[in-house]
Design an enzyme around this catalytic site. Structure first.
Site: not given
Ligand code: S3P
Length: 449
Positions: A174, A176, A327, A354, A358
Site C-alpha cells: 500500500s 497510502q 486501480d 478499496k 472491487r
C-alpha cells in the site's frame, strides 16, 4: 447513493468507432501530494494541471483547515502557501475527506507527529474502510487514535508531542500506508525507515526529494528500504501534474473494445509503478502504442495510441504486477470479457478494501451482463466471450466507487445491449469530465430520467 447528493442513474449504449484526442485530467495521487507537500513548505508552491475531482478538492479544504493558504487560480492552476514541517494548526472542525482513502490516510500521517488533535470522517464508503493499517504504524511515532469498531472512521487522532522516528515494514502492498509513515517521519527527529516488500507507487518518495528532503531508496533482500531524514526544511516547488494513467485507462480500454476506434491519449504519466495495465493490455493482443516518449517533472510521460483490437485473448496477469495496476483491475475485467479465453488475476486481496470490494462489485455486474467470473479471497478469473458476444443489458451497482461506475459504462459501449448504472455520481471523485470526454470521442452515455 451518490456521495454528494441524489443518485445519477446512467446508461451506456453501444456506439460507433471512438475517435480523437482524449485529454484526461491530472494524476490523482500526485495532485493530493502536491497540495499536502505545498502545505508543508514555507513560501508559494505553484501547481498546474491539478485534478479538480472531489477527492482532491476535499484535500485542498483539509489543508486550509490545518492552516495553509490554498488558492484556486482557475483552469487547474493552484497556489499553496504552506506552514512548514510541523506547522499544522489544530483544525476547528471535523475533517471530512469524502470518498478519499488517499486523502485521509496521507493527512493522518502528516498530523500524527504534531501536538494537535483532529477528527476525521468521510462518506459511507470511506467510513467502512480499514484505518488501523495507518494508525498502527502512527502509534509507533507516539500518536494516539480512537475510532469505531474495526478501526473505522469517524476517528480522532492525537498527534505526538515528542515523536520518535520509526522503522516500519509495511505488511500490505500500500502506497497510502508507506506515504503516511513517511509523512509522519517528516516531523520526527532522526531517520524514519519504511520497508516495502513489493514496490508500490513511488510518487511520495520522488516528490519529497523534489521538495528538498533527504530520502534514499535501496533495493535489498528485505525489499525496498526507504530512509527519510526527519525535520527537513521543505522548499516550495512549481509542479506540473502529469495526466492520470488510471483515468487514461478508460478511453484506452474503450478504444480497444469498440470496433473501428482510434484514440490518442496525450501526456500520460508512465511511472513504472503505475503502468502495469498497459503492459497487460499489450500481452492480451491490444493495439496500444507509446508515442513521443519523454520526461516531464521527473516522471516518464508518453502519448498513448489505442486502436480497436479484434484478436484479444485472455492471459495470466502476474501477481507481482498487481501493485502497478491495482486501480485498473475493474476496467481490465471489462476488456477481459471481450477477449477469448480466461484472464486470471491473482494476488489482488487489496481489491477487497478499496472504495468498494472491487472483486465482488465487478463480478456481480459482469455476471448480470452474461460474463462468467470465478473468484477467491485474493484472486478472480474472467471467462472472456470474444467480440460481439457480450450480452450486456443489466443494471449495475456502483457502490460509491468511481472506478466501478466508469468500468460498466465502458462495457456498455461495446456490449450487445445497453449497460445501466444505479448511480454515476461517484465518477466526479476522480474524473469529473468523463461523460463529456467520452461523448466527444463518440460514446453514447446518457443520464436516465
Ligand atoms: C494511492 C494508492 C493506492 C490506490 C489509490 C491511490 C495513492 O491505494 O489504490 O487509488 O495515491 O497512494 P493503496 O495504497 O491502498 O494500495
Amino acid at each position: 447513493m451518490s456521495s454528494h447528493g441524489t443518485p445519477i442513474p446512467m446508461t451506456s449504449y453501444a456506439c460507433g468507432p471512438l475517435n480523437g484526442h482524449a485529454e484526461v485530467p491530472g494524476d490523482k495521487s500526485i495532485s493530493h501530494r502536491s497540495l499536502i507537500l505545498g502545505a508543508l513548505s514555507v513560501g508559494e508552491t505553484k501547481i498546474s494541471g491539478l485534478l479538480e475531482g472531489q477527492d482532491v478538492l476535499d484535500t485542498a479544504k483539509a489543508m486550509r483547515a490545518f492552516g495553509a493558504e490554498v488558492t484556486d487560480l482557475g483552469e487547474g492552476n493552484w497556489s499553496v502557501h504552506g506552514v512548514g514541517v510541523g506547522g499544522f494548526a489544530e483544525p476547528e472542525n471535523i475533517i471530512d475527506c469524502g470518498n478519499s482513502g488517499t486523502g485521509v490516510r496521507l493527512i493522518m500521517g502528516v498530523m500524527a507527529t504534531s501536538p494537535i488533535t483532529a477528527t476525521f470522517t468521510g462518506d459511507a464508503s470511506l467510513n467502512g474502510r480499514p484505518m488501523a493499517r495507518v494508525t498502527d504504524p502512527l502509534a509507533e511515532f507516539g500518536c494516539q487514535s480512537v475510532g469505531r469498531k474495526g478501526g473505522r472512521l469517524p476517528m480522532t487522532l492525537v498527534g505526538a508531542a515528542d515523536p520518535v522516528p520509526v522503522r516500519y515494514v509495511v505488511p500490505v502492498p500500500s502506497a497510502q500506508v508507506k506515504s503516511a509513515v513517511l509523512f509522519a517521519g517528516l516531523n520526527a527527529p532522526g531517520k524514519t525507515v519504511v520497508i516495502e516488500k513489493e514496490a508500490t507507487r513511488d510518487h511520495t518518495e520522488r516528490m519529497l526529494a523534489g521538495f528538498g528532503a533527504e530520502i534514499t531508496t535501496e533495493v535489498t533482500d528485505e525489499g525496498r528500504v526507504i530512509t527519510l531524514t526527519g525535520q527537513p526544511e521543505l522548499k516550495p516547488q512549481t509542479i506540473a501534474v502529469p495526466r492520470d494513467p488510471s483515468s487514461a485507462a478508460f478511453p484506452v480500454c474503450a478504444a480497444i473494445i469498440v470496433p473501428g476506434s482510434d484514440v490518442l491519449v496525450p501526456g500520460i504519466g508512465l511511472n513504472p509503478t503505475r503502468a502495469g495495465l498497459f503492459t497487460t493490455l499489450r500481452e492480451m493482443g491490444a493495439d496500444l502504442t507509446y508515442e513521443n516518449e519523454r520526461e516531464e517533472g521527473g516522471e516518464p510521460v508518453a502519448d498513448l495510441r489505442a486502436r480497436f483490437s479484434p484478436d484479444l485473448h485472455g492471459i495470466e496477469v502476474p501477481a507481482e504486477r498487481a501493485a502497478s495496476m491495482i486501480d485498473e483491475y475493474p476496467v481490465l475485467s471489462v476488456v477481459a470479457s471481450f477477449a477469448t479465453g480466461k484472464t486470471h488475476m491473482p494476488g489482488v486481496k487489496e481489491l477487497r478494501v478499496k472504495e468498494s470490494d472491487r472483486i465482488d462489485a465487478m463480478a456481480t455486474g459482469l455476471r448480470a451482463n452474461g460474463v462468467d467470473v470465478d473468484e477467491g479471497p485474493d484472486w478472480w478469473s474472467v471467462h472472456g466471450l470474444g467480440h460481439g458476444n457480450v450480452k450486456g443489458g443489466a443494471t449495475c451497482v456502483s457502490h460509491l466507487d468511481h472506478r466501478i461506475a466508469m468500468s460498466f459504462m465502458i462495457m456498455g459501449m461495446a456490449a450487445s445491449n445497453p449497460v445501466s448504472l444505479d448511480d454515476g455520481g461517484p465518477i466526479a471523485t476522480s474524473f469529473p469530465i468523463f461523460e463529456g470526454l467520452m461523448g466527444g470521442l463518440g460514446s453514447d452515455v446518457r443520464r436516465d430520467g
